[in-house]
Enzyme design. Structure first.
Site, PDB file in Angstrom:
ATOM      1  N   HIS A 250      -2.094   7.536  -3.239  1.00 28.97           N
ATOM      2  CA  HIS A 250      -3.257   6.651  -3.107  1.00 28.97           C
ATOM      3  C   HIS A 250      -3.733   6.597  -1.652  1.00 28.97           C
ATOM      4  CE1 HIS A 250      -5.910   3.199  -3.486  1.00 28.97           C
ATOM      5  NE2 HIS A 250      -5.193   2.527  -2.604  1.00 28.97           N
TER       6      HIS A 250
ATOM      7  N   GLN B 276     -15.754  -4.162   0.524  1.00 26.07           N
ATOM      8  CA  GLN B 276     -14.586  -3.766   1.313  1.00 26.07           C
ATOM      9  C   GLN B 276     -14.966  -2.867   2.487  1.00 26.07           C
ATOM     10  OE1 GLN B 276     -11.509  -2.213  -1.190  1.00 26.07           O
ATOM     11  NE2 GLN B 276     -10.154  -1.630   0.490  1.00 26.07           N
TER      12      GLN B 276
ATOM     13  N   LYS C 162     -11.412  -8.468  -2.215  1.00 27.19           N
ATOM     14  CA  LYS C 162     -10.208  -8.584  -3.038  1.00 27.19           C
ATOM     15  C   LYS C 162      -9.999  -9.987  -3.588  1.00 27.19           C
ATOM     16  CE  LYS C 162      -8.308  -4.481  -2.042  1.00 27.19           C
ATOM     17  NZ  LYS C 162      -7.696  -3.573  -2.990  1.00 27.19           N
TER      18      LYS C 162
ATOM     19  N   TYR D 243       0.899  -1.168   0.000  1.00 30.57           N
ATOM     20  CA  TYR D 243       0.000   0.000   0.000  1.00 30.57           C
ATOM     21  C   TYR D 243       0.924   1.201   0.000  1.00 30.57           C
ATOM     22  CZ  TYR D 243      -4.016   2.606   2.169  1.00 30.57           C
ATOM     23  OH  TYR D 243      -5.053   3.468   2.477  1.00 30.57           O
TER      24      TYR D 243
ATOM     25  N   THR E  13      -1.883   0.138  -5.105  1.00 32.28           N
ATOM     26  CA  THR E  13      -2.376   1.000  -6.181  1.00 32.28           C
ATOM     27  C   THR E  13      -1.398   2.139  -6.438  1.00 32.28           C
ATOM     28  OG1 THR E  13      -4.599   0.503  -5.450  1.00 32.28           O
ATOM     29  CG2 THR E  13      -4.350   2.374  -6.927  1.00 32.28           C
TER      30      THR E  13
ATOM     31  N   SER F 135      -7.405 -11.550  -9.040  1.00 34.06           N
ATOM     32  CA  SER F 135      -6.312 -10.618  -9.310  1.00 34.06           C
ATOM     33  C   SER F 135      -5.699 -11.076 -10.623  1.00 34.06           C
ATOM     34  CB  SER F 135      -5.248 -10.689  -8.202  1.00 34.06           C
ATOM     35  OG  SER F 135      -5.833 -10.626  -6.920  1.00 34.06           O
TER      36      SER F 135
ATOM     37  N   ASP G 277      -5.403  -5.537  -9.397  1.00 37.13           N
ATOM     38  CA  ASP G 277      -5.916  -6.094  -8.145  1.00 37.13           C
ATOM     39  C   ASP G 277      -7.394  -5.717  -8.013  1.00 37.13           C
ATOM     40  OD1 ASP G 277      -5.614  -7.495  -5.742  1.00 37.13           O
ATOM     41  OD2 ASP G 277      -5.367  -5.634  -4.620  1.00 37.13           O
TER      42      ASP G 277
ATOM     43  N   GLU H 251      -7.424  -1.928  -9.576  1.00 39.70           N
ATOM     44  CA  GLU H 251      -6.311  -1.221  -8.943  1.00 39.70           C
ATOM     45  C   GLU H 251      -5.099  -1.429  -9.829  1.00 39.70           C
ATOM     46  OE1 GLU H 251      -5.915  -2.314  -4.767  1.00 39.70           O
ATOM     47  OE2 GLU H 251      -7.404  -0.780  -4.242  1.00 39.70           O
TER      48      GLU H 251
END
Lengths: 428, 428
Positions: free
Chosen positions: A142, A249, A262, A137, A358, A266, A242, A208
């Protein structure tokens, strides 16, 4: 050992289009199935797929210490497990075999017929068996955008963010290669203003834009990987979409993080571009302020200047570019991610995959998700066919592309392209 | 097909101690290495390890549709992939082979010599290659205790908890079998009252008492598993110590969940006890109020009455029992966990592992972690050697045991036992 495969002046006897992502300086690795249903490890030059299993059987890797069936496998895990020295020897050898001045394969039609295929005649597979998938992350832009939208606009970044390359575990069973369609997920969501959740298809399916790196065996359990050695354990990179369901979420993620939002899918690009091939595109990362703890401090340039694009192609319509970003914006580097991941002794295996998180740039047209591009749906994006998008519609194909470019060479990833299909009806 | 292996009146020609976890009614599955360095799939009766690879070679599984080398493997994944019908046929056959009245193997010393080993002469391995590991959070008592300590005592349960079997992805690369020592992790923590994190060994290493279930291939990507069919895809269960570093967890876990606080190690018991063997111990779950959404509603009893215990053995000292709990206290069942996990189409593979979450009972002596037992360190536990524990010390061995008992039979798990060692020094 010099990376002779990177020589920008080398030309191949295979024809390569001017703007190809796959000049002879790239030499990525992948797994494909031929029309004769043979599964093999291979590389790509221009629009040609090269069967490395056949090359090995014909003796073209002689002198390199490889097991007999190293490339006659359906994953790259064993090859990746052999380590950086072997990757470099093999990549240098491939550059040599396909060098315009090397007649050995060039002038042997019998050999060429079993080694070189048109890319449209092979079917790309997942290149590795991914044991564990971690997603970071690491884009400050982002994390700030998400923090502004969902938490406090004045304190968008959480207190730990500038100290830790925050990451979490993803699901490896639903990682699929480019071309495999994805179904809109069903799930629980809490409608705005309600207190009771409802069940139905996610209404906010998003992409993402990420890259991911693939590791080799790096440590035994309990040992860490120093940040300044971390790149030695990174085989290469792919593009990663992703897929995310924002409404699922929002309802599920406190306190243990994203889960069903998620793990429905992917998607990755099928060719792993080696870190060696990306060497000319090293660049500086954004300045880190405050200075991270010593185990995360590194010398030199460890970011990579990789141009990234996202397009959406509605069903039976033209493609619309929706974002242009770059990996170099990332606050935390891959080396820092890997050093952090192992600082507690977590074991890293050959074929593990780690996503960047992201990748959002500083401007509104460089954000890496629809959530940010449309600011939570408030500013829909205009498609070329006249329709609007807040998130992804059934029938839309999301395409991500990535490439590096300097005065001498272009090294690209190809694309990860996947279509969103309606949900499969739930069985009760 | 009847589960004839469960016949409570059957006796084995192998001697089994009165209180053994492994009477002939259990027949768990595992993987071990013999003194001759042969890796094989096997079962256990009393204190004897049974080499199922040898049994198969000698023809004892004739009539059951199995590949030739089904049990000559180093994981159970392929066998588990064969599905419930095959598991039941094999387990019934094993009960028959070792039935006191069956002379075939009993009276054949040559065969017995290559099939039956003393349990102390074999080394247990990880029984499956775990593709993906998910950990749930399904004890209402545990979630409430944690909520009281870390969030709001008045609103300890988060709003989603009664609607969702909350779970997250764990790391499969650091799952180890009983007996493998674990190193105290290094990491970042934020000392109380400070704003800058520090680096060092975790000071708050904890166990989490859990069980875990192992799945078979259950669906294709996009498909869900209905809650009332979910048990058909559960092969069996193990004990799980989900090692946790509380200080690392506290600093890292917002917003994406626990990561380095958990992924340094998870320890499991080596014998997988089948759901078939646990059939006599089905019981009712706690009433679910509010009623969950339809995809989580199930008929019948889906909880299991499994007694659980945790002990700590300090270095060179006597073992002290620190907790007694039971799996039947769990609010969410395994079927609900698996139905939820797949409601979005997440693919489940053979050998995936899903942890229950910390199993805390209603009383203070039934809590499933030191965090709860000592209420964050406020009420240290007295050890038999006179020392006190708030969390786990270097040199301590944590032992978890589990068993079911009724008037006729005892079905146990053996134990998961692992010693905490000091950290391996960090490399910079």
């Amino acid at each position: 050992m010099p990376i002779t495969a990177n020589d920008p002046h080398r030309k191949s006897w295979l024809q390569v289009a001017e703007n190809s992502d796959f000049p002879i300086q790239n030499i990525p690795f992948g797994v494909f199935i031929t029309k004769e249903d043979v599964v093999t490890i291979g590389t790509r030059i221009g629009d040609f797929a090269i069967d490395m299993g056949a090359l090995q059987q014909l003796g073209y890797f002689e002198g390199i210490d490889l097991t007999d069936d190293m490339f006659m496998q359906d994953t790259l895990n064993d090859f990746i497990g052999d380590g950086k020295k072997t990757w470099r020897l093999v990549r240098n050898r491939l550059a040599d075999i396909f060098d315009a001045d090397n007649a050995a394969l060039r002038d042997n039609k019998t050999h060429r017929d079993v080694v070189v295929f048109n890319i449209s005649d092979v079917e790309m597979q997942l290149p590795v068996h991914i044991g564990d998938y971690t997603d970071f992350y690491s884009s400050k832009e982002h994390a700030t955008n998400v923090g502004k939208m969902f938490r406090d606009p004045e304190n968008a970044l959480l207190p730990n963010w500038l100290h830790i390359p925050v990451g979490y575990h993803g699901r490896s069973s639903t990682i699929v290669p480019s071309g495999i369609p994805v179904h809109r997920p069903m799930g629980q969501t809490l409608p705005n203003g309600e207190t009771q959740p409802v069940f139905g298809p996610s209404r906010l399916v998003d992409f993402e834009l990420e890259t991911a790196f693939i590791t080799t065996d790096a440590n035994i359990m309990g040992e860490n990987i120093p940040v300044n050695e971390a790149e030695d354990y990174i085989f290469g990179m792919v593009l990663l979409n992703d897929w995310s369901a924002r409404d699922i979420q929002k309802w599920e993620y406190v306190p243990l993080g994203p889960f069903l939002a998620k793990n429905f899918a992917s998607s990755i690009s099928p060719w792993i571009v080696t870190l060696d091939a990306l060497e000319p595109f090293r660049t500086a990362s954004p300045k880190q302020e405050p200075e991270p703890l010593p185990y995360l401090q590194q010398r030199g340039n460890h970011a990579y200047d990789i141009n990234l694009e996202v397009s959406i192609t509605p069903e039976n319509a033209e493609e619309t570019l929706v974002s242009k970003s770059n990996l170099k914006y990332m606050y935390w580097t891959m080396s820092q991610q890997l050093a952090h991941h192992t600082i507690n002794g977590c074991r890293i295996n050959s074929g593990d995959m780690m996503g960047s998180g992201t990748i959002s740039g500083p401007t509104e047209d460089s954000f890496g998700s629809m959530l940010e591009l449309t600011w939570g749906g408030q500013k829909p994006i205009q498609m070329k066919d006249g329709s609007e998008r807040k998130f992804i519609n059934d029938g839309d194909t999301v395409i991500m592309r990535g490439f590096c470019q300097n005065n001498e060479v272009r090294i690209g990833f190809g694309e990860v392209s996947s279509k969103l299909l309606p949900p499969i009806p739930t069985k009760f």
